[in-house]
Design a protein around this motif. Structure first.
Motif, PDB file in Angstrom:
ATOM      1  N   ILE A 263      -2.071  -1.493 -29.576  1.00 49.42           N
ATOM      2  CA  ILE A 263      -1.787  -1.104 -30.954  1.00 49.42           C
ATOM      3  C   ILE A 263      -0.564  -0.204 -30.962  1.00 49.42           C
ATOM      4  N   ALA A 264       0.444  -0.585 -31.710  1.00 52.38           N
ATOM      5  CA  ALA A 264       1.676   0.196 -31.834  1.00 52.38           C
ATOM      6  C   ALA A 264       1.551   1.196 -32.984  1.00 52.38           C
ATOM      7  N   ASN A 265       2.438   2.184 -32.974  1.00 54.95           N
ATOM      8  CA  ASN A 265       2.589   3.159 -34.053  1.00 54.95           C
ATOM      9  C   ASN A 265       1.324   3.990 -34.298  1.00 54.95           C
ATOM     10  N   VAL A 266       0.633   4.319 -33.214  1.00 58.37           N
ATOM     11  CA  VAL A 266      -0.530   5.193 -33.321  1.00 58.37           C
ATOM     12  C   VAL A 266      -0.098   6.603 -32.923  1.00 58.37           C
ATOM     13  N   PRO A 267      -0.363   7.595 -33.764  1.00 55.50           N
ATOM     14  CA  PRO A 267       0.086   8.962 -33.462  1.00 55.50           C
ATOM     15  C   PRO A 267      -0.941   9.734 -32.620  1.00 55.50           C
ATOM     16  N   ARG A 285       3.460  12.281 -30.451  1.00 53.24           N
ATOM     17  CA  ARG A 285       4.043  11.081 -29.860  1.00 53.24           C
ATOM     18  C   ARG A 285       3.420   9.859 -30.515  1.00 53.24           C
ATOM     19  N   ILE A 286       4.203   8.763 -30.548  1.00 48.87           N
ATOM     20  CA  ILE A 286       3.784   7.539 -31.237  1.00 48.87           C
ATOM     21  C   ILE A 286       3.859   6.380 -30.265  1.00 48.87           C
ATOM     22  N   THR A 287       2.807   5.579 -30.185  1.00 51.38           N
ATOM     23  CA  THR A 287       2.784   4.476 -29.229  1.00 51.38           C
ATOM     24  C   THR A 287       3.841   3.436 -29.578  1.00 51.38           C
ATOM     25  N   ASN A 288       4.362   2.787 -28.545  1.00 46.87           N
ATOM     26  CA  ASN A 288       5.372   1.741 -28.739  1.00 46.87           C
ATOM     27  C   ASN A 288       4.684   0.390 -28.936  1.00 46.87           C
ATOM     28  N   ALA A 289       5.496  -0.673 -28.911  1.00 46.31           N
ATOM     29  CA  ALA A 289       4.955  -2.011 -29.167  1.00 46.31           C
ATOM     30  C   ALA A 289       3.920  -2.421 -28.132  1.00 46.31           C
ATOM     31  N   ARG A 292       1.882   1.995 -25.611  1.00 45.66           N
ATOM     32  CA  ARG A 292       2.035   3.040 -24.598  1.00 45.66           C
ATOM     33  C   ARG A 292       2.883   4.199 -25.119  1.00 45.66           C
ATOM     34  N   VAL A 293       2.568   5.399 -24.620  1.00 44.63           N
ATOM     35  CA  VAL A 293       3.338   6.590 -24.914  1.00 44.63           C
ATOM     36  C   VAL A 293       2.959   7.647 -23.886  1.00 44.63           C
ATOM     37  N   SER A 294       3.806   8.654 -23.692  1.00 45.08           N
ATOM     38  CA  SER A 294       3.536   9.727 -22.738  1.00 45.08           C
ATOM     39  C   SER A 294       3.904  11.069 -23.336  1.00 45.08           C
ATOM     40  N   PHE A 295       3.137  12.076 -22.975  1.00 51.25           N
ATOM     41  CA  PHE A 295       3.545  13.469 -23.174  1.00 51.25           C
ATOM     42  C   PHE A 295       4.111  13.947 -21.843  1.00 51.25           C
ATOM     43  N   ARG A 296       5.353  14.403 -21.835  1.00 48.59           N
ATOM     44  CA  ARG A 296       6.038  14.776 -20.613  1.00 48.59           C
ATOM     45  C   ARG A 296       6.310  16.281 -20.577  1.00 48.59           C
ATOM     46  N   ASP A 297       6.839  16.693 -19.403  1.00 46.80           N
ATOM     47  CA  ASP A 297       7.291  18.068 -19.196  1.00 46.80           C
ATOM     48  C   ASP A 297       6.149  19.083 -19.352  1.00 46.80           C
ATOM     49  N   LEU A 298       4.995  18.726 -18.818  1.00 48.47           N
ATOM     50  CA  LEU A 298       3.835  19.613 -18.891  1.00 48.47           C
ATOM     51  C   LEU A 298       3.722  20.415 -17.605  1.00 48.47           C
ATOM     52  N   LEU A 299       3.462  21.707 -17.765  1.00 48.18           N
ATOM     53  CA  LEU A 299       3.379  22.607 -16.618  1.00 48.18           C
ATOM     54  C   LEU A 299       1.958  22.674 -16.072  1.00 48.18           C
ATOM     55  N   ILE A 327       7.206   6.208 -40.682  1.00 52.46           N
ATOM     56  CA  ILE A 327       6.553   5.114 -39.958  1.00 52.46           C
ATOM     57  C   ILE A 327       5.107   5.002 -40.421  1.00 52.46           C
ATOM     58  N   PRO A 328       4.693   3.833 -40.922  1.00 51.39           N
ATOM     59  CA  PRO A 328       3.280   3.646 -41.283  1.00 51.39           C
ATOM     60  C   PRO A 328       2.407   3.719 -40.036  1.00 51.39           C
ATOM     61  N   THR A 329       1.290   4.381 -40.150  1.00 53.69           N
ATOM     62  CA  THR A 329       0.415   4.530 -38.990  1.00 53.69           C
ATOM     63  C   THR A 329      -0.176   3.192 -38.574  1.00 53.69           C
ATOM     64  N   GLY A 330      -0.329   3.004 -37.278  1.00 60.09           N
ATOM     65  CA  GLY A 330      -0.846   1.738 -36.763  1.00 60.09           C
ATOM     66  C   GLY A 330      -2.350   1.688 -36.654  1.00 60.09           C
ATOM     67  N   ASN A 331      -3.054   2.820 -36.867  1.00 56.43           N
ATOM     68  CA  ASN A 331      -4.504   2.803 -36.716  1.00 56.43           C
ATOM     69  C   ASN A 331      -5.241   2.908 -38.041  1.00 56.43           C
ATOM     70  N   ALA A 332      -4.524   2.595 -39.140  1.00 53.68           N
ATOM     71  CA  ALA A 332      -5.175   2.678 -40.451  1.00 53.68           C
ATOM     72  C   ALA A 332      -6.364   1.736 -40.543  1.00 53.68           C
ATOM     73  N   ASN A 333      -6.289   0.580 -39.899  1.00 53.42           N
ATOM     74  CA  ASN A 333      -7.373  -0.398 -39.946  1.00 53.42           C
ATOM     75  C   ASN A 333      -8.321  -0.281 -38.752  1.00 53.42           C
ATOM     76  N   ASP A 334      -8.095   0.738 -37.888  1.00 51.96           N
ATOM     77  CA  ASP A 334      -8.960   0.961 -36.718  1.00 51.96           C
ATOM     78  C   ASP A 334      -9.353   2.437 -36.679  1.00 51.96           C
ATOM     79  N   PRO A 335     -10.120   2.889 -37.650  1.00 46.61           N
ATOM     80  CA  PRO A 335     -10.374   4.327 -37.788  1.00 46.61           C
ATOM     81  C   PRO A 335     -11.503   4.875 -36.929  1.00 46.61           C
ATOM     82  N   VAL A 336     -12.153   4.020 -36.122  1.00 49.38           N
ATOM     83  CA  VAL A 336     -13.296   4.484 -35.333  1.00 49.38           C
ATOM     84  C   VAL A 336     -12.902   4.582 -33.869  1.00 49.38           C
TER      85      VAL A 336
END
Length: 814
Positions: A263-267, A285-289, A292-299, A327-336
């Motif tokens: 699922i893309a565009n999930v925040p 961060r927002i998932t790509n097509a 996938r997405v990453s939070f980086r630079d974490l100590l 950007i419209p959210t990608g999880n509007a139809n997958d709320p659970v």
């Protein structure tokens, strides 16, 4: 002619076939350049040639006419052969440009064996010795499990531009992360590590030293000073990789065969304040097509709350926009959620990964083949987990021709002894044999070389052999040489019949711990460039972990510059402790070192922040000029307050003292900091001279001109007579200690009206230690850090006229 008796006939002596040689005893030795000035010859420290060594027959310290002398060879070796058994005083003539790091004279006794001695010299001038390490927990302190980093360029930044420029002095860190600069003049040296934008060390391994400070190390170097423990730490950055998918069967597992898709565009957010909503400033961060997405630079040493957010839908049923975007959210139809949301993620931990591995190559024209490898070298597992077999049975090749008859022989046992430099229990390319090692067939398997048992010594290539042996069961052992630890079995048992046997013994050099004892002026647990070593402090290895110095536990005493070392250590856990000087607080963490074989763990810092007495002088200011002039007497029984919270009033827990007959109010056991001292004028605290002629309050720096360190050189043993070792460190935020020891403060006055009595009040950590940037009081007699081998003469404050705390002369008022 009468026949001669046998005794009258001169025997005919045949040509000798057995040659037996003897030689008188001798003294041999090596003169070496002791680069790290530790008094021991380490790998890579070369010999020094053309140095005079002599036998000082009259022990007058001078090479006299007729006394035997030698010049060292180019490799530093020398020999005094053909000596009569006895005791000889052997001296060196220290060459120009060097200073001795071992005794200049040695009394050597030779009897039935040769003696071997060493003389070490270090170049004159000053030295800076340091370490580069991976700061795994990002605390700015080198812990005992944190490895050195090899291959990093460290340089002296002459122009202070934080860039390595042509012509600037540099060196590379070795496999243990150690580095040094020698032959330096006194002055300021800005020590930097090379940081390049193209270098992963810059991108993914930020510098973590000094802790909570600008990552620079500017060293004020004294003449002929050996400044140790210049620590440069880097910590690793991590990332949280996320994959978002439509979990059709709600089992929490991605199963594309079941038609589940990304699922893309999930925040996602890192919910810093853990309030369950996205707030300004929180990472999003927002998932790509691909989902996938990453939070980086974490100590490291942080825990993050990872949360998927659900912006929902608009009134018309269309997806809402992700906050701060169009950007419209990608999880509007997958709320659970079918997986945990939010999820607590520890860094480091199983759900995160390093952004880069700490082993990479960079181009460098100064390096071999133009490539420099930077890597973290963790201590190898010991003993090795997968060593090679200790014995093999090679086939004996046939030789000769069929016309020459048929030959037979009996088995041989060949032995190979090598230096296992990487401690893996396998002989690798470049690992050389070790000569001069005794190996033997232990016929009775008692672990000792007994009379009649076959024994031999390895040659220069590490080879030895036992030949023409009968079939049978054999136990072959080595006598592990001094300074080495075995990485393979030292006892090898096998059956020998119709093949030869080849036995392999691997040894690795023993290890060492080097470090520094220093005065931590700012209590940050790091040896800053203006902080000097403390000499004469006992450092110990607490082998049984009981925080008591027991008989037989190794100890050393810090040298002139605070440096110390423990040498010839086998692999294992070593608890490094100090016998803390009385009147000091330990500011560095306890250090439990996981020491591998063939390793130097360097820059083990042991810091103390000294406690001080703060002396405040009070006098009668007859001419009201704010200065104590001749004839103006001291004032006794005047109340003063150390106003920790700077609110101008006496609060519970704040210490109040009165001046003594000499007009001095002394606040004892004050930690470093900046303090306001307030003269008190309240109805509850009587002050016979109520008009100040100087400022009130007055600010003091500790340490400063009106302070003296609280130290002694006498031991304070525990009730059972044992010497305590430091394992607790003072918490400079709470005032407590890491092992639950109660911290208390002592005042020398009644806080209200009785200026002559003495009371002790327990104080909270915050009250007693910190108010704004202040320090505080600590009664170290209650802690484990209560033993001293350091003596400092207190400052004489009797003529101090810098304090403008005065009262006008008494006079009648009309």
């Amino acid at each position: 002619m009468a026949e001669l008796e046998a005794s009258q006939v001169s025997p005919v002596i045949p040509n000798p076939r057995v040659f037996v040689g003897d030689v008188p005893v001798g003294i041999t030795g090596i003169k070496f350049r002791d680069d790290n000035a530790d008094g021991l010859r380490q790998p890579g420290e070369p010999g020094i040639g053309n140095v005079t060594i002599f036998i000082d027959a009259d022990n007058d310290g001078v090479l006299d006419t007729g006394e035997t002398s030698r010049l060292t060879a180019s490799d530093g070796s020398f020999t005094f052969p053909n000596l009569v058994p006895g005791t000889y005083v052997v001296r060196e003539v220290v060459p120009n440009g060097f200073r001795p790091t071992t005794p200049q004279s040695l009394a050597v006794t030779v009897n039935n064996n040769d003696a071997r001695i060493t003389f070490g010299n270090s170049p004159t001038g000053s030295q800076i010795i340091g370490c580069k390490f991976l700061d795994v927990d990002n605390d700015g302190f080198r812990d005992g499990n944190e490895p050195g980093i090899e291959g990093v360029r460290v340089y002296i930044d002459n122009n202070n531009n934080n860039t390595f420029d042509a012509g600037e002095t540099f060196t590379y860190t070795n496999r243990d992360g150690s580095w040094q600069f020698s032959n330096l003049n006194a002055g300021l040296y800005r020590i930097r590590e090379e940081r390049l934008n193209t270098n992963p060390l810059e991108r993914d391994f930020p510098q973590s030293t000094p802790p909570n400070n600008i990552p620079n190390l500017d060293i004020n170097l004294g003449q002929n000073e050996i400044w140790g423990c210049a620590n440069i730490g880097n910590t690793q950055l991590y990332e949280i990789p996320i994959f978002k998918f439509r979990d059709t069967n709600r089992n929490g597992t991605f199963e594309p065969a079941q038609g589940e898709v990304p699922i893309a565009n999930v925040p996602f957010i890192l919910d810093i304040n853990r309030n369950g909503v996205f707030d300004a400033g929180e990472p999003l961060r927002i998932t790509n097509a691909d989902g996938r997405v990453s939070f980086r630079d974490l100590l490291a040493t942080n825990t993050y709350s990872l949360r998927e957010i659900f912006p929902g839908t608009l009134a018309d049923g269309s997806p809402a926009l992700i906050p701060g975007t169009n950007i419209p959210t990608g999880n509007a139809n997958d709320p659970v959620s079918t997986t945990t949301n939010p999820r607590e993620i520890a860094v480091p931990g199983p759900l995160v990964q390093p952004q880069s591995p700490l082993e990479f190559a960079i181009p460098d024209s100064n390096a071999v083949n133009g490539i420099r490898v930077i890597r973290a070298n963790f201590a190898p597992t010991f003993p090795p987990t997968n060593p090679e077999p200790s014995v093999t049975f090679p086939a004996v090749p046939a030789s000769g021709t069929s016309s020459g008859g048929v030959g037979n022989t009996r088995p041989n046992i060949t032995v190979f002894k090598y230096n296992d430099q990487n401690v893996n229990g396998r002989r690798d390319l470049g690992e050389a044999g070790i000569g001069g090692v005794q190996v033997f067939i232990d016929a009775n398997d008692n672990g000792a070389v007994d009379a009649g048992e076959q024994s031999t010594t390895t040659n220069a290539a590490g080879e030895a052999a036992f030949t023409n042996l009968p079939a049978g069961n054999y136990v072959v052992r080595e006598v592990v040489p001094t300074g080495f630890t075995p990485t393979m079995a030292t006892r090898v048992q096998f059956d020998l019949s119709n093949t030869d046997a080849r036995v392999i013994f691997g040894n690795a050099l023993n290890s060492r711990i080097t470090g520094c004892k220093f005065e931590d002026l700012n209590n940050n647990g790091y040896k800053d460039g203006n902080e000097k070593g403390i000499a004469g402090v006992t450092i110990a290895l607490d082998l049984n972990g009981n925080n008591v110095l027991d008989a037989g536990e190794p100890t050393v005493v810090s040298d002139t510059f605070g440096n110390f070392s423990f040498n010839n250590l086998a692999p294992g856990l070593y608890r490094l402790r100090e016998v803390t000087p009385t009147g000091a607080i330990k500011t560095t963490q306890k250090l439990d070192i996981n020491l591998g074989a063939n390793q130097e763990f360097g820059c083990a810092v042991v810091g103390n922040g000294l406690l001080y007495n703060l002396n405040v002088v009070k006098f009668r200011d007859d001419n009201r000029n704010g200065i104590q002039d001749s004839g103006e007497p001291p004032l006794e029984n005047i109340p003063f307050l150390l106003d920790l919270n700077r609110n101008g009033v006496v609060d519970a827990g704040e210490q109040l003292v009165r001046t003594n007959a000499g007009g001095i109010a002394t606040f004892t056991n004050v930690a470093p900091g900046t303090y306001d001292v307030l003269e008190v004028f309240t109805p509850e605290v009587q002050n016979p001279f109520p008009i100040p002629t100087g400022p009130n309050p007055v600010t003091f720096n500790v340490p400063g001109p009106n302070t003296a360190p609280v130290v002694s050189n006498t031991a304070t043993p525990t009730a059972d007579g044992t010497t305590p070792l430091s394992s607790a460190t003072l918490d400079l935020v709470t005032g407590g200690s890491t092992n639950g020891v109660t911290i208390s403060a002592t005042e020398v006055s009644d806080p209200l009206t009785n200026g002559g009595s003495s009371v002790t009040q327990p104080t909270s950590g915050v009250d007693s230690l910190l108010a704004s940037n202040a320090g505080g009081f600590v009664d170290t007699t209650k802690t484990e850090d209560s033993f001293s081998s350091l003596s400092i003469v207190p400052q004489d404050t009797s003529e101090d006229k810098k304090l403008l705390l005065a009262a006008p002369a008494a006079s009648q008022v009309f």
